[in-house]
Write an enzyme that holds these catalytic residues in place. Structure first.
Site, mmCIF file in Angstrom:
data_model
loop_
_atom_site.group_PDB
_atom_site.id
_atom_site.type_symbol
_atom_site.label_atom_id
_atom_site.label_comp_id
_atom_site.label_asym_id
_atom_site.label_seq_id
_atom_site.Cartn_x
_atom_site.Cartn_y
_atom_site.Cartn_z
ATOM 1 N N GLY A 275 -7.903 -1.304 0.206
ATOM 2 C CA GLY A 275 -7.010 -2.351 0.698
ATOM 3 C C GLY A 275 -5.647 -1.719 0.901
ATOM 4 O O GLY A 275 -5.237 -0.866 0.100
ATOM 5 N N LYS A 276 -4.961 -2.123 1.950
ATOM 6 C CA LYS A 276 -3.628 -1.542 2.191
ATOM 7 C C LYS A 276 -2.610 -2.480 1.534
ATOM 8 O O LYS A 276 -2.002 -3.335 2.188
ATOM 9 C CB LYS A 276 -3.411 -1.408 3.708
ATOM 10 C CG LYS A 276 -2.500 -0.279 4.099
ATOM 11 C CD LYS A 276 -2.593 0.010 5.560
ATOM 12 C CE LYS A 276 -1.358 0.687 6.101
ATOM 13 N NZ LYS A 276 -0.900 1.875 5.393
ATOM 14 N N ILE A 277 -2.510 -2.336 0.218
ATOM 15 C CA ILE A 277 -1.797 -3.305 -0.620
ATOM 16 C C ILE A 277 -0.391 -2.795 -0.928
ATOM 17 O O ILE A 277 -0.229 -1.654 -1.395
ATOM 18 C CB ILE A 277 -2.608 -3.544 -1.917
ATOM 19 C CG1 ILE A 277 -3.964 -4.172 -1.538
ATOM 20 C CG2 ILE A 277 -1.830 -4.418 -2.896
ATOM 21 C CD1 ILE A 277 -4.963 -4.271 -2.665
ATOM 22 N N TYR B 227 1.594 1.129 -2.885
ATOM 23 C CA TYR B 227 2.365 2.188 -2.225
ATOM 24 C C TYR B 227 3.436 2.787 -3.124
ATOM 25 O O TYR B 227 4.048 3.800 -2.777
ATOM 26 C CB TYR B 227 2.901 1.701 -0.870
ATOM 27 C CG TYR B 227 1.785 1.883 0.149
ATOM 28 C CD1 TYR B 227 1.733 3.005 0.957
ATOM 29 C CD2 TYR B 227 0.722 1.002 0.191
ATOM 30 C CE1 TYR B 227 0.677 3.226 1.815
ATOM 31 C CE2 TYR B 227 -0.347 1.206 1.048
ATOM 32 C CZ TYR B 227 -0.363 2.326 1.854
ATOM 33 O OH TYR B 227 -1.415 2.557 2.684
#
Ligand code: PMP
Length: 320
Positions: free
Chosen positions: A158-160, A164
Site C-alpha cells: 500500500g502506498k501509505i 514514508y
C-alpha cells in the site's frame, strides 16, 4: 529545491484554486499518517503539442487498493479519477513534464488512533517536475542502516503516507552521507527496494528483482520494465530474494519508479558495479522507457492518455 505550486487542485469534489485546498492541523491523516497516495507522471510531447499521462489507470487502481487496506471509501472509480485528472491538467494548461499527486486521507478532526469509522477525502494536484535523482546515469547507492517496514507492520504494497517516514530515514541517511540513493534491506536481510523506487540487478544477462513478498511496493514501472525486457530485449526477469553481496557482484544495477524513471547505479558502497559506468541492458531499457512515456512507440501508446483535445488537421485544400 522547492517545487512550484500548482494553480488548482481537485478538492472536496471540485476543481478549486490551489489556495482553497486547505486542511486543519487537527486532521487525522496529518497526526497519524493515515493517508495513501500515488505519484503519476505526465510527459510533454513537443512534436504533437500534447501532454501524455503515463499508465494513469494502473496508478488509480493501486490507489483504490491502498484505500481498501485503510478502510477507506470513495464514490470514485479508477475511470472517474482518470477523467478528473485530465480535467485538472487542462485547467493547469501545463506544456512541460508534470508530476501528479492524488492523495486520499482520513479527514476527521479528531483525537484517537484507528482506521475505522472515519471520513475520507480525496485530493489531486499536479506540479511541473524534472529529475528526481540528479545522477540518473551514474548513481552511487549505499545499503541503508534502516530496515524496510514489513507487511505485518505497515503493508509496503500500500502506498501509505505514514510508511514514508521509513523511506525518509533511508533517503536522508544516504544523501547526508554523500550518496545518491539508499538500497533498503528487509528484516530477513534481503534487498527490498530503494527509498522510493524498485530495484533490479543484472547477472549473467538475466534481470533479477525482489518478488512482491519482500516488502516492496508493487511498482508500475517495475512491471513496465519486466515487460520491456521480455518483449523487446528477449531477457527474462527472475523474481527472487537478493542478498546484499550479490549487488556488489552484479554486472549492472538500477532503480525504477515513476519519480526516478530508470536510474543506472554505477557504484554501491564504493564498489564499481560492473565496469563502473552504465551497462548495455540498463541503457537499452532506459532509452526505450523514455521513448514509450513520450508516446513515441505505437505498441505502447495505449499507456499514454492525451490531456488536450486533438487539434483537427487543417482542411484539405485542393490544388488550383
Ligand atoms: N517503491 C516505493 C517505496 C515507491 O514509493 C515507489 C514510487 N511510487 C516505487 C517503489 C515505484 O513505484 P511506481 O513504479 O509504481 O511508481
Amino acid at each position: 529545491m522547492a517545487s512550484p505550486l500548482p494553480n488548482y487542485a481537485f478538492f472536496k469534489g471540485a476543481i478549486v484554486p490551489f489556495s482553497e485546498a486547505k486542511i486543519s492541523v487537527m486532521t487525522h491523516a496529518l497526526n497519524y499518517g493515515t493517508g495513501c497516495f500515488e505519484g503519476i507522471r505526465a510527459y510533454w510531447n513537443e512534436d504533437e503539442g500534447q501532454l501524455l499521462i503515463f499508465r494513469q489507470r494502473d496508478h488509480y487502481e493501486r490507489l483504490l487498493h491502498s484505500m481498501h487496506l485503510l478502510f477507506m471509501e470513495t464514490p470514485y472509480s479508477a475511470d472517474d479519477l482518470c477523467g478528473i485528472t485530465v480535467e485538472l491538467l487542462r485547467h493547469e494548461g501545463y506544456r512541460q513534464d508534470t508530476y501528479i499527486r492524488p492523495i486520499a486521507f482520513k479527514a476527521d478532526e479528531i483525537i484517537g488512533v484507528r482506521l475505522h469509522g472515519l471520513h475520507d477525502e480525496l485530493a489531486i494536484f499536479a506540479v511541473p517536475f524534472g529529475l528526481y535523482v540528479e545522477n540518473d546515469e551514474g548513481a552511487h547507492a549505499t545499503f541503508s542502516s534502516w530496515r524496510r517496514i514489513s507487511d505485518n507492520s505497515i503493508p509496503a504494497r500500500g502506498k501509505i503516507t505514514g510508511a514514508y517516514v521509513n523511506s525518509a530515514f533511508a533517503k536522508s541517511e544516504a544523501v547526508l552521507n554523500g550518496y545518491d540513493e539508499a538500497i533498503v534491506l528487509n528484516e530477513n536481510g534481503h534487498v527490498s527496494e530503494g527509498s522510493a523506487e524498485n530495484f533490479f540487478i543484472v547477472r549473467d544477462g538475466i534481470l533479477i528483482t525482489p518478488p512482491v513478498t519482500e516488502n516492496i511496493l508493487e511498482g508500475i514501472t517495475r512491471m513496465t520494465i519486466i515487460e520491456f525486457a521480455r518483449e523487446e530485449l528477449g531477457i527474462e526477469t527472475v523474481e527472487r530474494p537478493i542478498d546484499r553481496t550479490e549487488c556488489y557482484l552484479a554486472d549492472e544495477a538500477f532503480f525504477v519508479g515513476t519519480g526516478v524513471q530508470v536510474v543506472a547505479i554505477t557504484h554501491i558502497d564504493h564498489r564499481p558495479v560492473g565496469a563502473g559506468h552504465m551497462g548495455p541492458i540498463v541503457r537499452a531499457l532506459r532509452d526505450l522507457y523514455f521513448k514509450v512515456v513520450r508516446g513515441q512507440v505505437a505498441k505502447y501508446r495505449h499507456w499514454c492518455t492525451p490531456v488536450y483535445a486533438r487539434v483537427s488537421a487543417p482542411a484539405y485544400q485542393p490544388a488550383r
